[in-house]
Write a protein that holds these residues in place. Structure first.
Motif, mmCIF file in Angstrom:
data_model
loop_
_atom_site.group_PDB
_atom_site.id
_atom_site.type_symbol
_atom_site.label_atom_id
_atom_site.label_comp_id
_atom_site.label_asym_id
_atom_site.label_seq_id
_atom_site.Cartn_x
_atom_site.Cartn_y
_atom_site.Cartn_z
ATOM 1 N N ASP A 16 0.805 -1.226 0.000
ATOM 2 C CA ASP A 16 0.000 0.000 0.000
ATOM 3 C C ASP A 16 0.837 1.275 0.000
ATOM 4 O O ASP A 16 0.300 2.366 0.164
ATOM 5 C CB ASP A 16 -0.954 0.009 1.203
ATOM 6 N N GLY A 17 2.147 1.157 -0.155
ATOM 7 C CA GLY A 17 2.995 2.339 -0.298
ATOM 8 C C GLY A 17 3.738 2.780 0.938
ATOM 9 O O GLY A 17 4.389 3.822 0.940
ATOM 10 N N TYR A 18 3.679 2.006 2.024
ATOM 11 C CA TYR A 18 4.443 2.330 3.235
ATOM 12 C C TYR A 18 5.850 1.759 3.095
ATOM 13 O O TYR A 18 6.016 0.618 2.665
ATOM 14 C CB TYR A 18 3.771 1.739 4.473
ATOM 15 N N VAL A 19 6.859 2.567 3.453
ATOM 16 C CA VAL A 19 8.252 2.116 3.404
ATOM 17 C C VAL A 19 8.930 2.451 4.737
ATOM 18 O O VAL A 19 8.631 3.481 5.346
ATOM 19 C CB VAL A 19 9.041 2.766 2.235
ATOM 20 N N PRO A 20 9.839 1.575 5.210
ATOM 21 C CA PRO A 20 10.516 1.868 6.477
ATOM 22 C C PRO A 20 11.471 3.050 6.304
ATOM 23 O O PRO A 20 12.241 3.098 5.352
ATOM 24 C CB PRO A 20 11.270 0.571 6.782
ATOM 25 N N VAL A 21 11.383 4.008 7.229
ATOM 26 C CA VAL A 21 12.208 5.219 7.133
ATOM 27 C C VAL A 21 12.989 5.494 8.416
ATOM 28 O O VAL A 21 13.581 6.567 8.553
ATOM 29 C CB VAL A 21 11.346 6.464 6.761
ATOM 30 N N SER A 22 13.000 4.548 9.349
ATOM 31 C CA SER A 22 13.754 4.761 10.588
ATOM 32 C C SER A 22 14.226 3.422 11.124
ATOM 33 O O SER A 22 13.677 2.380 10.771
ATOM 34 C CB SER A 22 12.874 5.452 11.646
ATOM 35 N N PRO A 23 15.226 3.464 11.991
ATOM 36 C CA PRO A 23 15.530 2.265 12.771
ATOM 37 C C PRO A 23 14.423 2.088 13.813
ATOM 38 O O PRO A 23 13.491 2.893 13.874
ATOM 39 C CB PRO A 23 16.873 2.604 13.423
ATOM 40 N N CYS A 24 14.520 1.062 14.622
ATOM 41 C CA CYS A 24 13.570 0.907 15.726
ATOM 42 C C CYS A 24 13.936 1.935 16.791
ATOM 43 O O CYS A 24 14.993 1.856 17.417
ATOM 44 C CB CYS A 24 13.619 -0.518 16.288
ATOM 45 N N GLU A 25 13.080 2.923 16.951
ATOM 46 C CA GLU A 25 13.363 4.074 17.821
ATOM 47 C C GLU A 25 13.039 3.765 19.276
ATOM 48 O O GLU A 25 11.944 3.294 19.594
ATOM 49 C CB GLU A 25 12.537 5.280 17.380
ATOM 50 N N VAL A 26 14.008 4.042 20.154
ATOM 51 C CA VAL A 26 13.810 3.910 21.601
ATOM 52 C C VAL A 26 14.416 5.116 22.308
ATOM 53 O O VAL A 26 15.282 5.802 21.760
ATOM 54 C CB VAL A 26 14.434 2.607 22.159
ATOM 55 N N SER A 27 13.921 5.360 23.512
ATOM 56 C CA SER A 27 14.429 6.446 24.352
ATOM 57 C C SER A 27 14.246 6.013 25.798
ATOM 58 O O SER A 27 13.637 4.973 26.053
ATOM 59 C CB SER A 27 13.641 7.735 24.078
ATOM 60 N N GLU A 36 12.131 7.064 27.677
ATOM 61 C CA GLU A 36 10.681 7.078 27.919
ATOM 62 C C GLU A 36 9.972 5.874 27.323
ATOM 63 O O GLU A 36 8.783 5.667 27.559
ATOM 64 C CB GLU A 36 10.070 8.355 27.340
ATOM 65 N N GLY A 37 10.681 5.090 26.507
ATOM 66 C CA GLY A 37 10.071 3.933 25.871
ATOM 67 C C GLY A 37 10.470 3.853 24.418
ATOM 68 O O GLY A 37 11.480 4.418 24.006
ATOM 69 N N GLY A 38 9.663 3.178 23.641
ATOM 70 C CA GLY A 38 9.963 3.027 22.230
ATOM 71 C C GLY A 38 8.837 3.532 21.348
ATOM 72 O O GLY A 38 7.725 3.773 21.807
ATOM 73 N N MET A 39 9.161 3.690 20.067
ATOM 74 C CA MET A 39 8.167 3.995 19.037
ATOM 75 C C MET A 39 8.131 2.880 18.000
ATOM 76 O O MET A 39 7.135 2.707 17.321
ATOM 77 C CB MET A 39 8.497 5.300 18.315
ATOM 78 N N VAL A 70 -2.895 6.586 25.241
ATOM 79 C CA VAL A 70 -3.079 6.162 23.850
ATOM 80 C C VAL A 70 -2.453 7.137 22.855
ATOM 81 O O VAL A 70 -2.050 6.749 21.768
ATOM 82 C CB VAL A 70 -4.581 5.916 23.546
ATOM 83 N N PHE A 71 -2.321 8.445 23.242
ATOM 84 C CA PHE A 71 -1.760 9.446 22.340
ATOM 85 C C PHE A 71 -0.333 9.859 22.717
ATOM 86 O O PHE A 71 0.195 10.816 22.160
ATOM 87 C CB PHE A 71 -2.647 10.692 22.314
ATOM 88 N N ALA A 72 0.295 9.176 23.663
ATOM 89 C CA ALA A 72 1.657 9.533 24.066
ATOM 90 C C ALA A 72 2.638 9.214 22.939
ATOM 91 O O ALA A 72 2.433 8.267 22.170
ATOM 92 C CB ALA A 72 2.049 8.776 25.327
ATOM 93 N N ALA A 73 3.697 10.000 22.845
ATOM 94 C CA ALA A 73 4.689 9.774 21.783
ATOM 95 C C ALA A 73 5.452 8.475 21.989
ATOM 96 O O ALA A 73 5.704 7.740 21.035
ATOM 97 C CB ALA A 73 5.648 10.956 21.710
ATOM 98 N N TRP A 74 5.858 8.180 23.234
ATOM 99 C CA TRP A 74 6.685 7.010 23.526
ATOM 100 C C TRP A 74 5.882 5.981 24.312
ATOM 101 O O TRP A 74 5.041 6.346 25.139
ATOM 102 C CB TRP A 74 7.915 7.416 24.343
ATOM 103 N N ASN A 75 6.173 4.715 24.087
ATOM 104 C CA ASN A 75 5.467 3.639 24.774
ATOM 105 C C ASN A 75 6.482 2.808 25.561
ATOM 106 O O ASN A 75 7.345 2.155 24.976
ATOM 107 C CB ASN A 75 4.751 2.760 23.737
ATOM 108 N N PRO A 76 6.396 2.818 26.897
ATOM 109 C CA PRO A 76 7.369 2.066 27.706
ATOM 110 C C PRO A 76 7.310 0.552 27.500
ATOM 111 O O PRO A 76 8.222 -0.161 27.895
ATOM 112 C CB PRO A 76 7.025 2.448 29.143
ATOM 113 N N ARG A 77 6.277 0.056 26.848
ATOM 114 C CA ARG A 77 6.175 -1.384 26.576
ATOM 115 C C ARG A 77 6.939 -1.788 25.312
ATOM 116 O O ARG A 77 7.058 -2.970 25.023
ATOM 117 C CB ARG A 77 4.705 -1.791 26.455
ATOM 118 N N VAL A 78 7.428 -0.802 24.563
ATOM 119 C CA VAL A 78 8.149 -1.081 23.316
ATOM 120 C C VAL A 78 9.642 -0.935 23.584
ATOM 121 O O VAL A 78 10.094 0.127 23.989
ATOM 122 C CB VAL A 78 7.698 -0.110 22.194
#
Length: 198
Positions: free
Chosen positions: A80-91, A93-96, A186-194
């Motif tokens: 559907d046109g989605y392409v990966p544009v980042s590594p697996c982001e973590v901080s 505060e959690g991950g994205m 649900v709308f937080a930028a970072w998720n501590p479970r990731v």
């Protein structure tokens, strides 16, 4: 720890680079400018909107989850046109997760058409869908103004913020954790479970 999905090829990486470069061009496109205050739009209208109520937002999130569930198969996202544009982001505060961008959807405030899908790499080399992100370029590229801030489900996008790479313009974004519960919201930028550990 940051890492790429093992299946990312040079071709997909080149497409991702081109997609990021497209952000800069998109900054000047009037079609991507949103004022975020369209009181006639039933999704973004303030208190009068059913989507703005707790029950209304819950129903809309459930509808989004049902519609976007097709992307649990990352191959469907790629088709559907989605392409990966980042590594697996973590901080701290959690991950994205890994950001999969559809350049044609930059600026979308359609609840069923996010510009970005978020995936976490799995131990077997696959990708697990976590949520989605709506992304809009800031029309004037000025961090001091926000008169074009979009909103979704009555929630204003975060920003304006600097790009996270040299090719990314000043922008607004909103993360929605539809497939991985987020203790931060649900709308937080970072998720501590990731954690990007697979």
């Amino acid at each position: 720890m940051r890492r790429h999905l093992p299946t990312v090829t040079a071709t997909v990486t080149a497409a991702a680079t081109a997609a990021l470069a497209g952000f800069v061009l998109a900054a000047s496109a009037p079609a991507l400018a949103h004022d975020g205050h369209d009181h006639d739009d039933p999704v973004t209208r303030p208190a009068a909107s059913a989507a703005h109520s707790r029950a209304g937002a819950g129903a809309e999130l459930a509808r989004m989850r049902r519609d976007l569930a097709r992307y649990t198969d990352v191959e469907v996202a790629l088709a559907d046109g989605y392409v990966p544009v980042s590594p697996c982001e973590v901080s701290p505060e959690g991950g994205m997760g890994v950001h999969y961008l559809n350049p044609a959807l930059v600026g979308s405030t359609d609840p069923l058409a996010p510009a970005v899908l978020l995936y976490e790499p799995t131990a077997d080399g696959g990708a697990r869908l976590l949520g989605a992100e709506w992304f809009a370029v800031d029309a004037d590229q000025d961090l001091a103004t926000d008169d074009d801030r979009p909103s979704l489900l009555g929630r204003a996008f975060d920003g304006p913020m600097l790009g996270h790479s040299p090719d990314m313009p000043v922008h607004y974004d909103l993360h929605v954790w539809l497939f991985e519960p987020n203790p931060s919201g649900v709308f937080a930028a970072w998720n501590p479970r990731v954690d990007c550990q697979g």
